[in-house]
Design a protein around this motif. Structure first.
Motif, PDB file in Angstrom:
ATOM      1  N   ILE A 185       0.851  -1.180   0.000  1.00 36.25           N
ATOM      2  CA  ILE A 185       0.000   0.000   0.000  1.00 36.25           C
ATOM      3  C   ILE A 185       0.886   1.228   0.000  1.00 36.25           C
ATOM      4  O   ILE A 185       1.835   1.320   0.783  1.00 36.25           O
ATOM      5  N   ASP A 186       0.573   2.164  -0.883  1.00 37.37           N
ATOM      6  CA  ASP A 186       1.288   3.431  -0.925  1.00 37.37           C
ATOM      7  C   ASP A 186       0.398   4.473  -0.260  1.00 37.37           C
ATOM      8  O   ASP A 186      -0.542   4.980  -0.866  1.00 37.37           O
ATOM      9  N   LYS A 187       0.696   4.765   0.989  1.00 36.42           N
ATOM     10  CA  LYS A 187      -0.144   5.694   1.745  1.00 36.42           C
ATOM     11  C   LYS A 187      -0.016   7.135   1.260  1.00 36.42           C
ATOM     12  O   LYS A 187      -0.825   7.978   1.626  1.00 36.42           O
ATOM     13  N   MET A 188       0.959   7.411   0.413  1.00 33.48           N
ATOM     14  CA  MET A 188       1.139   8.751  -0.148  1.00 33.48           C
ATOM     15  C   MET A 188       0.423   8.890  -1.500  1.00 33.48           C
ATOM     16  O   MET A 188       0.356   9.979  -2.050  1.00 33.48           O
ATOM     17  N   SER A 189      -0.090   7.807  -2.016  1.00 34.72           N
ATOM     18  CA  SER A 189      -0.767   7.827  -3.314  1.00 34.72           C
ATOM     19  C   SER A 189      -2.079   8.584  -3.238  1.00 34.72           C
ATOM     20  O   SER A 189      -2.744   8.614  -2.199  1.00 34.72           O
ATOM     21  N   ARG A 190      -2.466   9.163  -4.361  1.00 30.93           N
ATOM     22  CA  ARG A 190      -3.770   9.820  -4.451  1.00 30.93           C
ATOM     23  C   ARG A 190      -4.893   8.785  -4.549  1.00 30.93           C
ATOM     24  O   ARG A 190      -6.041   9.095  -4.312  1.00 30.93           O
ATOM     25  N   LYS A 191      -4.535   7.584  -4.936  1.00 32.00           N
ATOM     26  CA  LYS A 191      -5.526   6.515  -5.077  1.00 32.00           C
ATOM     27  C   LYS A 191      -5.936   6.035  -3.688  1.00 32.00           C
ATOM     28  O   LYS A 191      -5.083   5.751  -2.853  1.00 32.00           O
ATOM     29  N   PRO A 192      -7.239   5.934  -3.437  1.00 29.67           N
ATOM     30  CA  PRO A 192      -7.691   5.462  -2.126  1.00 29.67           C
ATOM     31  C   PRO A 192      -7.102   4.087  -1.788  1.00 29.67           C
ATOM     32  O   PRO A 192      -6.898   3.246  -2.665  1.00 29.67           O
ATOM     33  N   ILE A 193      -6.867   3.879  -0.502  1.00 31.36           N
ATOM     34  CA  ILE A 193      -6.253   2.629  -0.047  1.00 31.36           C
ATOM     35  C   ILE A 193      -7.106   1.428  -0.420  1.00 31.36           C
ATOM     36  O   ILE A 193      -6.585   0.398  -0.852  1.00 31.36           O
ATOM     37  N   TYR A 194      -8.436   1.532  -0.291  1.00 36.70           N
ATOM     38  CA  TYR A 194      -9.265   0.373  -0.613  1.00 36.70           C
ATOM     39  C   TYR A 194      -9.136   0.001  -2.089  1.00 36.70           C
ATOM     40  O   TYR A 194      -9.141  -1.174  -2.437  1.00 36.70           O
ATOM     41  N   GLU A 195      -8.975   1.009  -2.975  1.00 41.54           N
ATOM     42  CA  GLU A 195      -8.781   0.718  -4.400  1.00 41.54           C
ATOM     43  C   GLU A 195      -7.439   0.035  -4.629  1.00 41.54           C
ATOM     44  O   GLU A 195      -7.333  -0.875  -5.459  1.00 41.54           O
ATOM     45  N   GLN A 196      -6.413   0.469  -3.898  1.00 47.74           N
ATOM     46  CA  GLN A 196      -5.102  -0.176  -4.001  1.00 47.74           C
ATOM     47  C   GLN A 196      -5.200  -1.637  -3.569  1.00 47.74           C
ATOM     48  O   GLN A 196      -4.582  -2.519  -4.175  1.00 47.74           O
ATOM     49  N   LEU A 197      -5.976  -1.894  -2.523  1.00 51.17           N
ATOM     50  CA  LEU A 197      -6.173  -3.271  -2.055  1.00 51.17           C
ATOM     51  C   LEU A 197      -6.883  -4.114  -3.106  1.00 51.17           C
ATOM     52  O   LEU A 197      -6.470  -5.242  -3.394  1.00 51.17           O
ATOM     53  N   VAL A 198      -7.958  -3.571  -3.665  1.00 56.45           N
ATOM     54  CA  VAL A 198      -8.708  -4.293  -4.704  1.00 56.45           C
ATOM     55  C   VAL A 198      -7.782  -4.628  -5.867  1.00 56.45           C
ATOM     56  O   VAL A 198      -7.698  -5.779  -6.305  1.00 56.45           O
ATOM     57  N   GLU A 199      -7.063  -3.617  -6.356  1.00 56.60           N
ATOM     58  CA  GLU A 199      -6.166  -3.835  -7.489  1.00 56.60           C
ATOM     59  C   GLU A 199      -5.044  -4.806  -7.151  1.00 56.60           C
ATOM     60  O   GLU A 199      -4.662  -5.645  -7.969  1.00 56.60           O
ATOM     61  N   GLY A 200      -4.510  -4.714  -5.944  1.00 59.18           N
ATOM     62  CA  GLY A 200      -3.436  -5.612  -5.535  1.00 59.18           C
ATOM     63  C   GLY A 200      -3.885  -7.063  -5.462  1.00 59.18           C
ATOM     64  O   GLY A 200      -3.186  -7.965  -5.927  1.00 59.18           O
ATOM     65  N   ILE A 201      -5.048  -7.294  -4.892  1.00 56.10           N
ATOM     66  CA  ILE A 201      -5.572  -8.667  -4.800  1.00 56.10           C
ATOM     67  C   ILE A 201      -5.892  -9.193  -6.198  1.00 56.10           C
ATOM     68  O   ILE A 201      -5.565 -10.333  -6.529  1.00 56.10           O
ATOM     69  N   GLU A 202      -6.501  -8.340  -7.026  1.00 51.19           N
ATOM     70  CA  GLU A 202      -6.789  -8.769  -8.404  1.00 51.19           C
ATOM     71  C   GLU A 202      -5.503  -9.102  -9.151  1.00 51.19           C
ATOM     72  O   GLU A 202      -5.447 -10.090  -9.886  1.00 51.19           O
ATOM     73  N   ARG A 203      -4.465  -8.302  -8.958  1.00 49.33           N
ATOM     74  CA  ARG A 203      -3.187  -8.550  -9.620  1.00 49.33           C
ATOM     75  C   ARG A 203      -2.605  -9.897  -9.176  1.00 49.33           C
ATOM     76  O   ARG A 203      -2.102 -10.664  -9.991  1.00 49.33           O
ATOM     77  N   GLU A 204      -2.720 -10.194  -7.885  1.00 54.86           N
ATOM     78  CA  GLU A 204      -2.205 -11.477  -7.391  1.00 54.86           C
ATOM     79  C   GLU A 204      -3.012 -12.650  -7.950  1.00 54.86           C
ATOM     80  O   GLU A 204      -2.470 -13.728  -8.140  1.00 54.86           O
ATOM     81  N   ILE A 205      -4.280 -12.426  -8.215  1.00 56.77           N
ATOM     82  CA  ILE A 205      -5.116 -13.484  -8.789  1.00 56.77           C
ATOM     83  C   ILE A 205      -4.745 -13.721 -10.245  1.00 56.77           C
ATOM     84  O   ILE A 205      -4.513 -14.863 -10.653  1.00 56.77           O
ATOM     85  N   VAL A 206      -4.665 -12.670 -11.054  1.00 60.64           N
ATOM     86  CA  VAL A 206      -4.384 -12.861 -12.482  1.00 60.64           C
ATOM     87  C   VAL A 206      -2.959 -13.328 -12.741  1.00 60.64           C
ATOM     88  O   VAL A 206      -2.700 -13.961 -13.763  1.00 60.64           O
ATOM     89  N   THR A 207      -2.038 -13.040 -11.819  1.00 62.52           N
ATOM     90  CA  THR A 207      -0.667 -13.525 -11.995  1.00 62.52           C
ATOM     91  C   THR A 207      -0.478 -14.926 -11.429  1.00 62.52           C
ATOM     92  O   THR A 207       0.593 -15.508 -11.569  1.00 62.52           O
ATOM     93  N   GLY A 208      -1.507 -15.464 -10.780  1.00 61.11           N
ATOM     94  CA  GLY A 208      -1.434 -16.825 -10.267  1.00 61.11           C
ATOM     95  C   GLY A 208      -0.912 -16.950  -8.849  1.00 61.11           C
ATOM     96  O   GLY A 208      -0.802 -18.067  -8.331  1.00 61.11           O
ATOM     97  N   LEU A 209      -0.575 -15.835  -8.202  1.00 61.23           N
ATOM     98  CA  LEU A 209      -0.112 -15.918  -6.818  1.00 61.23           C
ATOM     99  C   LEU A 209      -1.235 -16.378  -5.885  1.00 61.23           C
ATOM    100  O   LEU A 209      -0.977 -17.030  -4.876  1.00 61.23           O
TER     101      LEU A 209
END
Length: 124
Positions: free
Chosen positions: A4-28
């Motif tokens: 999580i980048d707490k300095m990002s303009r992107k809301p933390i919950y969106e970062q979480l959603v995108e991060g989990i989705e990224r781990e799913i599509v990459t097979g992690l």
């Protein structure tokens, strides 16, 4: 690993959603894999449990994860396909942006180079 980048303009919950989705599509995170609890994710990432709940709720609504009462949350069997299908609609956004850039006189090669660099950067 989720970050999580707490300095990002992107809301933390969106970062979480995108991060989990990224781990799913990459097979992690494969189909049927159990996710850590809200409390665990909150502690590991150093974010508010309500924020984690919001992100997981969105993933549940999208059908990316499924909740089993009393057992936890699991990656849906068709999660990767659902993510890819939803993301393919972003092509229309790219087309709209391309039209706007062309009308603004931005060189096509500069746009293509930016897209290629972004693609290469996302795969490393």
């Amino acid at each position: 690993m989720l970050t999580i980048d707490k300095m990002s303009r992107k809301p933390i919950y969106e970062q979480l959603v995108e991060g989990i989705e990224r781990e799913i599509v990459t097979g992690l995170l494969g189909p049927g894999v159990q996710l850590p609890s809200i409390r665990e994710l909150s502690a590991v990432l150093g974010v508010n449990p309500n924020t984690v709940q919001k992100a997981l709720g969105e993933l549940d609504t999208l059908g990316i994860i499924v909740s089993a009462q009393g057992r936890g949350m699991f990656v849906a069997e068709d999660a990767a396909e659902k993510i890819r299908k939803r993301m393919s609609f972003k092509i229309a956004e790219i087309k709209e942006l391309s039209v706007a850039l062309a009308k603004a006189g931005i060189d096509e090669e500069a746009v293509l180079l930016a897209v290629r660099e972004a693609y290469r950067g996302s795969n490393s």
